[in-house]
Design a protein around this motif. Structure first.
Motif, PDB file in Angstrom:
ATOM      1  N   ALA A   1      18.832  37.060 -19.902  1.00  0.00           N
ATOM      2  CA  ALA A   1      19.901  37.805 -19.230  1.00  0.00           C
ATOM      3  C   ALA A   1      21.126  37.776 -20.123  1.00  0.00           C
ATOM      4  O   ALA A   1      21.363  36.802 -20.828  1.00  0.00           O
ATOM      5  N   ARG A   2      21.881  38.877 -20.103  1.00  0.00           N
ATOM      6  CA  ARG A   2      23.110  38.894 -20.913  1.00  0.00           C
ATOM      7  C   ARG A   2      24.295  39.317 -20.070  1.00  0.00           C
ATOM      8  O   ARG A   2      24.149  40.075 -19.106  1.00  0.00           O
ATOM      9  N   ALA A   3      25.450  38.817 -20.466  1.00  0.00           N
ATOM     10  CA  ALA A   3      26.684  39.153 -19.743  1.00  0.00           C
ATOM     11  C   ALA A   3      27.869  38.797 -20.623  1.00  0.00           C
ATOM     12  O   ALA A   3      27.781  37.868 -21.430  1.00  0.00           O
ATOM     13  N   PRO A   4      28.970  39.514 -20.466  1.00  0.00           N
ATOM     14  CA  PRO A   4      30.152  39.180 -21.266  1.00  0.00           C
ATOM     15  C   PRO A   4      30.701  37.785 -20.961  1.00  0.00           C
ATOM     16  O   PRO A   4      31.273  37.152 -21.834  1.00  0.00           O
ATOM     17  N   HIS A   5      30.536  37.325 -19.719  1.00  0.00           N
ATOM     18  CA  HIS A   5      31.085  36.009 -19.378  1.00  0.00           C
ATOM     19  C   HIS A   5      30.010  35.091 -18.820  1.00  0.00           C
ATOM     20  O   HIS A   5      29.195  35.516 -18.003  1.00  0.00           O
ATOM     21  N   CYS A   6      30.059  33.866 -19.302  1.00  0.00           N
ATOM     22  CA  CYS A   6      29.116  32.867 -18.813  1.00  0.00           C
ATOM     23  C   CYS A   6      29.929  31.697 -18.267  1.00  0.00           C
ATOM     24  O   CYS A   6      30.867  31.227 -18.924  1.00  0.00           O
ATOM     25  N   ILE A   7      29.582  31.252 -17.070  1.00  0.00           N
ATOM     26  CA  ILE A   7      30.326  30.147 -16.454  1.00  0.00           C
ATOM     27  C   ILE A   7      29.355  29.008 -16.182  1.00  0.00           C
ATOM     28  O   ILE A   7      28.381  29.170 -15.441  1.00  0.00           O
ATOM     29  N   MET A   8      29.644  27.874 -16.785  1.00  0.00           N
ATOM     30  CA  MET A   8      28.797  26.700 -16.607  1.00  0.00           C
ATOM     31  C   MET A   8      29.294  25.907 -15.399  1.00  0.00           C
ATOM     32  O   MET A   8      30.393  25.348 -15.426  1.00  0.00           O
ATOM     33  N   ALA A   9      28.476  25.885 -14.359  1.00  0.00           N
ATOM     34  CA  ALA A   9      28.809  25.129 -13.144  1.00  0.00           C
ATOM     35  C   ALA A   9      27.698  24.098 -12.957  1.00  0.00           C
ATOM     36  O   ALA A   9      27.062  24.025 -11.911  1.00  0.00           O
ATOM     37  N   VAL A  10      27.460  23.329 -14.021  1.00  0.00           N
ATOM     38  CA  VAL A  10      26.268  22.484 -14.068  1.00  0.00           C
ATOM     39  C   VAL A  10      26.470  21.098 -13.469  1.00  0.00           C
ATOM     40  O   VAL A  10      25.525  20.318 -13.382  1.00  0.00           O
ATOM     41  N   GLY A  11      27.718  20.792 -13.070  1.00  0.00           N
ATOM     42  CA  GLY A  11      27.957  19.489 -12.442  1.00  0.00           C
ATOM     43  C   GLY A  11      28.237  18.406 -13.459  1.00  0.00           C
ATOM     44  O   GLY A  11      27.849  18.513 -14.629  1.00  0.00           O
ATOM     45  N   CYS A  12      28.922  17.368 -12.978  1.00  0.00           N
ATOM     46  CA  CYS A  12      29.337  16.274 -13.876  1.00  0.00           C
ATOM     47  C   CYS A  12      28.369  15.108 -13.832  1.00  0.00           C
ATOM     48  O   CYS A  12      28.314  14.296 -14.756  1.00  0.00           O
ATOM     49  N   LEU A  13      27.651  14.984 -12.720  1.00  0.00           N
ATOM     50  CA  LEU A  13      26.743  13.843 -12.563  1.00  0.00           C
ATOM     51  C   LEU A  13      25.401  14.420 -12.150  1.00  0.00           C
ATOM     52  O   LEU A  13      24.928  14.238 -11.028  1.00  0.00           O
ATOM     53  N   SER A  14      24.805  15.189 -13.060  1.00  0.00           N
ATOM     54  CA  SER A  14      23.611  15.929 -12.684  1.00  0.00           C
ATOM     55  C   SER A  14      22.453  15.728 -13.649  1.00  0.00           C
ATOM     56  O   SER A  14      21.386  16.278 -13.434  1.00  0.00           O
ATOM     57  N   LEU A  15      22.677  14.961 -14.705  1.00  0.00           N
ATOM     58  CA  LEU A  15      21.539  14.653 -15.595  1.00  0.00           C
ATOM     59  C   LEU A  15      21.219  13.165 -15.416  1.00  0.00           C
ATOM     60  O   LEU A  15      21.873  12.291 -15.984  1.00  0.00           O
TER      61      LEU A  15
END
Ligand code: NAP
Length: 546
Positions: free
Chosen positions: A143-157
Motif C-alpha cells: 500500500a502507498r500513501a503520502p503520509h504514514c503514521i506509526m501508532a505502534v505503541g511504546c510497550l508492544s514488543l
C-alpha cells in the motif's frame, strides 16, 4: 541490521493500493488517528497485527491486568457523547473493561471497515520521486500513501530473555504481553513467575489464588503501592460527567495529563518528619501513581526521595510477616519513581501465603530453563507452567521491528543505532512524511497515554490538513532542530534522578540497547505549548517543500 542497499521489489502497480494516509496499529493511537483523518475526507488504511482493536489492551490479558490511571481520565475526551454515554465500572479499569471500551469506540465510529486485522507491517520504504511511503505486510499487501503514521505503541514488543533451554520446557510457557485469548487456568499447577515489574506485580496475587504453588523469581524488588481500586459510585461519576469538560481542560494543563494530580510546590525536606509521614500516609491510602508528586523534589533530590522510599519500605516490612522475605522484597537499588511505580492489589500480602515462595535470582541467577522447570545457580524448581513477566523492548522496539527505509540509503535502525533521535518525538530527520504517535522524545509513557495520544493525533491531523491544503508534498524534521530537541530532552532528564535507574526508560532492560533516556520529562503541558508554537510558526524546525 537490514541492508540499506537492498530495495523493495516494486510490485505491479495494479497490486499497489493507493491511500491518502496509512496508519500502523489499531490501539488507542491508531483508532483516534483514523477517526480524525477520515473526518478530513481522506482514504485511510490501518494495518493491525492483532485480530482486534485495543493494542496493549488486546495483547495484555494476563490475570490482574488493570490500568494505573483512573478510568474517568484514561479515556478519550474528543467526543462529549462518548464520554457521557460510556459508563466505567471501576476506579481503575480492568483489561477486559478497557478492551470493551476500545471495541465500543471502533463500533461507534465505524472504524473497522478501514482496518486490516491480522496483518503485520514488515517494511516501509519512502519513495522520494513520488513523496510516498510504500508499506509491505506479511499478507502480501502493498500500500502507498503520502503520509504514514506509526501508532505502534511504546510497550508492544514483548521481551523474552534468552535463557538456555527455553524451548525444552515440557510445561506451558507464557508471556504476560502475549496472553492467550481463552485465558489460563492455573488450578492445581506449580507455577513460576519471572519478573516483578508492573505486570508481574499485578499477576502474582491472582495466580497465587489459583496455583497449587507459586514461585516468584525476583531479580530486582520494586516499589509498589496499593491501588485502592473500587467500584465507581454512580453519584460521583455523575458529578464528574456534569463537569467533564473542565476536568479534561485541567488534564490538558497538567504535567502528566492527569487532572487529579496536584502540582505541588513544597519540598519534602521543608516539612517536619511527622507532617511528611502523614502526607505519605494520605497518599498511600488514596492509591495513586501520583505518590511521587506529593512533593516537588521527590524525583530530583536524593534526600527528599529517600523520605518517600523509606516510607514505602516501612510499609513492606509491616505487611510481610517473614522479615527475611520482607527484606528481599524491599527495594534499595534505585530511587522511588525512577522506575515506573507500580499499583497493586494485595501484592505484598501475597507473600504471607503458604503456597508462595520468593526466589532471589539476583544472588542465584537463572541458569537455564529445563524440561521440568527452572534451574538457578542454587537449585532446580519443578514447574508445570512458567509466566514471563519480563517486559518489553520499550519505545523503539516495535518501530525498529519494521524495516523502515528512507529511499536515500538509510534505515531507521541505522539512524537510531545510538538511540532514538527525533524532533519533538513527532518526526525523525531524513524520514519525510513519517509521523510517530507518542514515541521517543515525547512525554508519552510518563503521562496518561490517552492524553498524549490525543495531543499528538490532533497536532498531526491539523498538520496533514494544512500540508494538503497548501500543496506541500514533503515535510521533514530539520537536522539542527532535531539535534537541539534531543539535547533538550537529555538536559531535562539529567535534572532528575530518573536516568540513574536501570529502567526500560533508558533501555537498560534490553541487553546491548544504547542507554538513552527516551521519553520527554518536561511535562505534557509544556510540550503541548511547544508543539502549538512550532505549528503557529509555520512548522518551525521542519522543512516543507512542494
Ligand atoms: P518491566 O517493568 O520491564 O519488568 C520486567 C521484570 O522482569 C523486572 O522485574 C525484571 O527484573 C524482570 N526480568 C527481566 N529479565 C530478567 C531475567 N533475565 N532474569 C530475571 N528477571 C528478569 O515489565 P512489565 O512489568 O511488563 O512493565 C512494563 C511497563 O508496562 C510498566 O512499567 C508500565 O509502564 C506498563 N504496565 C502498566 C501497567 C498498568 O497500567 N498498571 C501494567 C503492566 C505494565 P529487573 O528489574 O532486574 O530487570
Amino acid at each position: 541490521m537490514p541492508d540499506a542497499t537492498q530495495t523493495t521489489p516494486e510490485p505491479t502497480s495494479a497490486a499497489v493500493q493507493p491511500y491518502d494516509a496509512i496508519i500502523v496499529g489499531a490501539g488507542f493511537g491508531g483508532l483516534y488517528m483514523l477517526h480524525r483523518l477520515r473526518a478530513l475526507g481522506l482514504r485511510v488504511r490501518v494495518f493491525e497485527a492483532g485480530s482486534g482493536v485495543g493494542g496493549t489492551w488486546y495483547w495484555n490479558r494476563y490475570p490482574g491486568a488493570r490500568c494505573d490511571v483512573e478510568s474517568l481520565e484514561y479515556s478519550y475526551s474528543f467526543s462529549e457523547d462518548l464520554q457521557q454515554q460510556w459508563d466505567w465500572k471501576e476506579r481503575y479499569a480492568s483489561q477486559p473493561e478497557i478492551l470493551s471500551y476500545a471495541n465500543h469506540v471502533a463500533d461507534r465510529f465505524e472504524l473497522r471497515r478501514d482496518i486490516a486485522f491480522d496483518t503485520r507491517v514488515l517494511g516501509a520504504d519512502f519513495d522520494p520521486l513520488r513523496n510516498e511511503w510504500v508499506l509491505r505486510t506479511d499478507r502480501g499487501d502493498v500500500a502507498r500513501a503520502p503520509h504514514c503514521i506509526m501508532a505502534v505503541g511504546c510497550l508492544s514488543l514483548p521481551r523474552m530473555p534468552e535463557f538456555p533451554g527455553r524451548d525444552s520446557f515440557k510445561g506451558k510457557l507464557y508471556h504476560t504481553g502475549l496472553w492467550p485469548q481463552e485465558g489460563v487456568d492455573f488450578s492445581g499447577l506449580r507455577v513460576g513467575v519471572i519478573g516483578t515489574g508492573s505486570s508481574g506485580i499485578q499477576a502474582i496475587p491472582q495466580i497465587a489464588r489459583q496455583a497449587a504453588h507459586l514461585h516468584v523469581f525476583q531479580r530486582t524488588p520494586n516499589y509498589s503501592l496499593p491501588a485502592v481500586n473500587h467500584p465507581l459510585d454512580r453519584q460521583a461519576v455523575a458529578r464528574v460527567k456534569a463537569e467533564y469538560a473542565a476536568l479534561r481542560e485541567r488534564a490538558r494543563k497538567a504535567p502528566a495529563g492527569v487532572a487529579g494530580f496536584a502540582i505541588l510546590t513544597r519540598s519534602a525536606l521543608e516539612d517536619p518528619p511527622a507532617v511528611r509521614q502523614q502526607v505519605y500516609q494520605d497518599g498511600w491510602v488514596r492509591g495513586t501513581t501520583g505518590f511521587t508528586r506529593l512533593y516537588k523534589d521527590l524525583l530530583t533530590d536524593p534526600a527528599a526521595n529517600d523520605t518517600a522510599a523509606e516510607f514505602v519500605r516501612g510499609k513492606i516490612r509491616s505487611i510481610v510477616k517473614d522479615p527475611a522475605v520482607a527484606a528481599r522484597l524491599t527495594p534499595t537499588d534505585h530511587f522511588i519513581g525512577t522506575k515506573r511505580i507500580c499499583l497493586d492489589t494485595d501484592y505484598f500480602e501475597t507473600y504471607n501465603r503458604a503456597n508462595v515462595t520468593l526466589v532471589d535470582v539476583r544472588s542465584a541467577p537463572i541458569e537455564a530453563i529445563t524440561a521440568s522447570g527452572i534451574r538457578t545457580a542454587e537449585r532446580e524448581f519443578e514447574l508445570d507452567a512458567i509466566v514471563m513477566a519480563t517486559g518489553f523492548d520499550a519505545m523503539t522496539g516495535a518501530l525498529l521491528a519494521i524495516d523502515i527505509r528512507n529511499g536515500a540509503g538509510a534505515t531507521l535502525a541505522q539512524k537510531w543505532a545510538g538511540g532514538p533521535r527525533t524532533y519533538l518525538g513527532l518526526m525523525t530527520a531524513g524520514f519525510p512524511n513519517l509521523f510517530v504517535i507518542a514515541g521517543p522524545g515525547s512525554p508519552s509513557v510518563l503521562t496518561n497515554m490517552i492524553s498524549s495520544i490525543e495531543q499528538h493525533v490532533d497536532w498531526i491531523t491539523r498538520c496533514i490538513e494544512q500540508l494538503r491544503a497548501r500543496g506541500i508534498a514533503r515535510m521533514e524534521a530539520e537536522q539542527t532542530a532535531e539535534d537541539q530537541w534531543v539535547e533538550h530532552v537529555n538536559e531535562v532528564a539529567d535534572l532528575t534522578l530518573l536516568p540513574r535507574a536501570n529502567s526500560w526508560y533508558v533501555g537498560a532492560n534490553v541487553p546491548g540497547k544504547p542507554r538513552v533516556f527516551m521519553p520527554y520529562l518536561g511535562g505534557l503541558h509544556v510540550y503541548r505549548a511547544r508543539c502549538e508554537e512550532v505549528a503557529a510558526r509555520d512548522y518551525e524546525g521542519f522543512a516543507l517543500s512542494s
